[in-house]
Motif scaffolding. Structure first.
Motif, short mmCIF file in Angstrom:
data_model
loop_
_atom_site.label_atom_id
_atom_site.label_comp_id
_atom_site.label_asym_id
_atom_site.label_seq_id
_atom_site.Cartn_x
_atom_site.Cartn_y
_atom_site.Cartn_z
N ARG A 2 0.82 -1.21 0.00
CA ARG A 2 0.00 0.00 0.00
C ARG A 2 0.85 1.26 0.00
N SER A 3 1.91 1.25 -0.79
CA SER A 3 2.75 2.45 -0.84
C SER A 3 2.18 3.40 -1.88
N VAL A 4 2.53 4.70 -1.72
CA VAL A 4 2.04 5.71 -2.66
C VAL A 4 2.67 5.47 -4.03
N ILE A 5 3.97 5.17 -4.02
CA ILE A 5 4.64 4.83 -5.26
C ILE A 5 4.67 3.31 -5.35
N PRO A 6 3.83 2.73 -6.23
CA PRO A 6 3.68 1.27 -6.22
C PRO A 6 4.92 0.53 -6.72
N GLY A 7 5.15 -0.61 -6.12
CA GLY A 7 6.20 -1.49 -6.60
C GLY A 7 5.68 -2.32 -7.75
N ARG A 8 6.43 -3.36 -8.16
CA ARG A 8 6.02 -4.15 -9.31
C ARG A 8 4.70 -4.86 -9.06
N MET A 9 4.64 -5.57 -7.90
CA MET A 9 3.44 -6.33 -7.59
C MET A 9 2.23 -5.42 -7.47
N GLN A 10 2.43 -4.29 -6.78
CA GLN A 10 1.31 -3.38 -6.56
C GLN A 10 0.86 -2.79 -7.88
N SER A 11 1.80 -2.47 -8.76
CA SER A 11 1.43 -1.94 -10.08
C SER A 11 0.57 -2.94 -10.83
N LEU A 12 0.98 -4.20 -10.76
CA LEU A 12 0.24 -5.25 -11.46
C LEU A 12 -1.19 -5.34 -10.94
#
Lengths: 149, 249
Positions: free
Chosen positions: B51-61
């Protein structure tokens, strides 16, 4: 670059101001910087937005071309589904009422008509993007009028 | 030459129990379905964990797949269609993951079995039917009665409309099933040419370059088809759900 250097000079000004405890000018400088930053951000956003729109329309075109086969497949399966379901209903009625072969014959033809309507809707000929909710003013009505004339 | 149909064979892994004299078996198909659900769950939970503001790879997906499906749903059904988002998102992710897993060699393609796609299509069909009747009552049947039709031709049109409506789950399921089946058989046949030509010695190996290149190209095409068919399945679901919400206007 000009902005950057100006920002730097402002930064040093600000540091000097802070050391002098001269708050009003400090805040004025800060708000000026903020508004400048806002301005630049909105410009960048605008540029990015137009770029994104362009690339989106391009990729849409490409996917439309790539999906020509999928579209053909969709249309043919719509037609076949209509005929199959019509025939199945006719066959069921024949079995149920033992009216063979009339039910199958009639419902196969009706199923064919349903399949053609499915295809026309899927192709967007009969109004809308294949959604039968946009049916009422569809082509059948026009066809009927044409037949009447 | 290898049997191109062999990849679709269902094998029993163990027996769960018996219902009415029928054996309920846990098959390789069931195993892959469980694997698909596990992968989607892991992806979504892993993606939403940070739940970061700048998404990582998994969160982007996770975010991209959410936005893709919600945009599709909003554009074809409207804001009120979002109550069906869980259903549509589940269908999209399940079909997409099943299709993508199927491309990996030695795996089983769940969506190449018509019983699976028909079950998915019937879920949509029954949702449309039951929710349409629940929300609109008998007005739902306006879907079959287009207005502006002369009365003497109306009975025929209604029958055609009903058959057209009933044919939806058929075309909905057959499209996905046939695409996956045909694609995988083509891939297998071309791949078996490589081995077949290879048995003719050096000249055969030189000739085998052609079907090998074709197999590579077909794999890329299959990747496109896997995504495209999942998308088509989703957008048709949206179009059908639209009828449940606004029949006949």
């Amino acid at each position: 670059m000009a902005d950057g250097t100006r920002d730097n000079s402002n930064g040093t000004d600000k540091a000097a101001d802070r050391s002098n405890h001269n708050l009003p000018t400090d805040e004025a400088a800060l708000s000026a910087r903020l508004s400048r930053l806002d301005h630049r951000l909105s410009e960048i956003r605008k540029e990015r937005g137009t770029q994104a729109d362009q690339s989106a329309s391009e990729s849409q075109n490409r996917s439309a071309n790539a999906s020509a086969m999928a579209r053909g497949f969709r249309l043919s399966s719509e037609l076949i589904a209509g005929v199959l379901v019509g025939s199945a209903i006719g066959w069921g009625i024949d079995r149920w009422l033992s009216t063979s072969p009339w039910g199958l014959m009639a419902f196969m033809l009706i199923g064919f008509a349903a399949g053609v309507i499915n295809v026309m809707r899927a192709a967007g000929v009969a109004q809308g993007d294949g959604s039968p909710s946009s049916w009422p003013n569809g082509t059948t009505r026009r066809d009927d009028n044409a037949r009447d004339q | 030459m290898a049997d191109p149909i062999h990849q679709f064979q269902i094998n029993k892994i163990f027996t769960v129990g018996h219902i009415g004299g029928h054996e309920i078996a846990f098959t390789n198909s069931s195993a892959f379905m469980f694997a698909i659900v596990a992968i989607i769950t892991l992806l979504m939970l892993g993606g939403s964990a940070a739940r970061s503001v700048i998404p990582g790879r998994m969160q982007s997906l996770a975010e991209l797949s959410y936005e893709f499906v919600s945009d599709t749903l909003r554009s074809s059904v409207g804001e009120e269609g979002m109550k069906f988002f869980p259903l549509v998102f589940t269908l999209f992710m399940f079909v997409l993951t099943a299709n993508l897993i199927g491309i990996i060699p030695y795996t089983f393609t769940v969506t190449s079995h018509i019983i699976v796609t028909l079950a998915l299509a019937l879920t949509v069909f029954l949702t449309v039917l039951l929710y349409g009747l629940y929300k609109n009552g008998l007005k739902f049947f306006k879907l079959f009665v287009p207005h502006g039709i002369p009365i003497y031709i109306l009975p025929l049109i209604v029958v055609i409309e009903v058959i057209s409506f009933l044919s939806r789950p058929v075309s909905h399921s057959v499209r996905l099933f046939a695409n996956m089946l045909a694609g995988h058989i083509t891939l297998k046949v071309f791949a078996s040419f490589v081995a077949g030509l290879g048995s003719f010695g050096a000249l055969g190996w030189a000739g085998a370059v052609l079907p090998l290149a074709m197999t590579t190209a077909l794999t890329a095409l299959e990747l496109l088809v896997a995504f495209l068919q999942a998308y088509v399945f989703t957008i048709l679901t949206c179009i059908y759900l639209n009828d449940a919400l606004h029949p006949g206007h």
